[in-house]
Scaffold this motif. Structure first.
Motif, mmCIF file in Angstrom:
data_model
loop_
_atom_site.group_PDB
_atom_site.id
_atom_site.type_symbol
_atom_site.label_atom_id
_atom_site.label_comp_id
_atom_site.label_asym_id
_atom_site.label_seq_id
_atom_site.Cartn_x
_atom_site.Cartn_y
_atom_site.Cartn_z
ATOM 1 N N ARG A 32 -41.421 -104.640 28.291
ATOM 2 C CA ARG A 32 -42.054 -103.697 27.371
ATOM 3 C C ARG A 32 -43.101 -102.912 28.148
ATOM 4 N NH1 ARG A 32 -45.633 -104.993 21.891
ATOM 5 N NH2 ARG A 32 -45.405 -102.942 20.954
ATOM 6 N N GLN A 33 -43.332 -101.672 27.708
ATOM 7 C CA GLN A 33 -44.365 -100.874 28.361
ATOM 8 C C GLN A 33 -44.923 -99.859 27.375
ATOM 9 O OE1 GLN A 33 -46.831 -100.745 30.234
ATOM 10 N NE2 GLN A 33 -45.703 -100.922 32.181
ATOM 11 N N TYR A 34 -46.206 -99.603 27.478
ATOM 12 C CA TYR A 34 -46.835 -98.554 26.697
ATOM 13 C C TYR A 34 -46.736 -97.224 27.447
ATOM 14 C CZ TYR A 34 -49.068 -102.229 23.891
ATOM 15 O OH TYR A 34 -49.305 -103.300 23.074
ATOM 16 N N ASP A 35 -46.771 -96.125 26.716
ATOM 17 C CA ASP A 35 -46.780 -94.809 27.334
ATOM 18 C C ASP A 35 -48.137 -94.484 27.941
ATOM 19 O OD1 ASP A 35 -44.143 -94.352 26.640
ATOM 20 O OD2 ASP A 35 -44.682 -93.463 24.706
#
Length: 255
Positions: A199-202
């Motif tokens: 998972r990754q945030y922008d």
């Protein structure tokens, strides 16, 4: 569920040298090929029509702690449905020693496994598998003890090195974790797992990757593929997320 290979049970009464020798034996007994009966394509949290067979039973394993006791929790899931939850509360006999986690937490986890009424098709551990100094982390050690397909999912890299820099990678990205001089009985550059960006945030804060490695009866690429199918938009695989929550819930009952 009873141990299939009790001769490999982690004994905290052993001295450090004996523990490490047992880990070498476990690594020799481990199978890092795909040796299971289910179709990996059927490992899913959903019920999409493209799935052609029955969802495998996937167990997540995690622990919480009460002083010198461990609350070992196992949550068994089929697809996105929880079908069984068990836990055991047992003493911790030794302190945490890097590389010897299975001797501290293995006994409590075995006690929880013995309460399961159904045998899982796959077990996902909160801990390392082959990414380990002697290629015998918690997921490998207990995978061999129960002779069950298993995968280790760790939040930090115990040993080895990543083939590429891992900072700020996009969701779905992965790179090899390869053996270095810290990994015994491995050829240089042997692939022992993956750094996987589940998972990754922008934007900030950046999420760090998981370190996924085969425990037993699963290959490196399949281990990461299975984990990717179990995350469901979260950083951690859903079975271990459920086990973490259940361990805290059970801990509350005793606290």
């Amino acid at each position: 569920m009873r141990p299939a290979n009790p001769e490999f049970l982690p004994d905290p009464a052993l001295d450090r040298g004996e523990m490490e020798d047992l880990q070498f034996e476990v690594a020799d007994a481990a199978d890092w090929t795909d040796a299971f009966d289910f179709d990996p394509a059927n490992v899913s949290l959903g019920t999409e029509a493209s799935l052609t067979g029955e969802r495998p039973l996937v167990a997540g394993v995690d622990q919480a702690f009460l002083g010198e006791e461990a609350v070992s929790a196992i949550v068994l899931m089929r697809g996105g449905e929880v079908v069984e939850r068990v836990h055991a509360v047992t003493d911790l006999d030794i302190p945490y020693i890097p590389g010897l986690l299975s001797f501290r937490e293995g006994g409590p986890i075995v006690a929880a496994f013995e309460q399961l009424s159904s045998d899982p098709d796959l077990v996902v551990f909160d801990g390392s598998g082959r990414i380990h100094f002697r290629q015998a982390g918690l997921a490998t050690h207990l995978g061999v003890v129960f002779d069950v397909p298993s995968v280790g999912v760790a939040k930090n890299l115990l040993c080895g090195r990543t083939a590429e820099d891992v900072d700020g990678r996009p969701e779905g990205w992965r790179t090899d974790v390869v053996a270095d001089s810290s990994v015994e009985n491995a050829a240089p550059e042997d692939r022992i797992g993956h750094a996987y960006q589940s998972r990754q945030y922008d934007s900030e804060p950046i999420i760090n990757p998981l370190y996924v490695s085969p425990g037993h009866r699963v290959s490196v690429p399949t281990a990461t593929e299975l984990v990717s199918r179990l995350c469901g938009g979260y950083k951690l695989p859903e079975p271990t997320r459920e086990a973490d929550a259940y361990a805290d819930e059970a801990k509350g009952e005793y606290a």
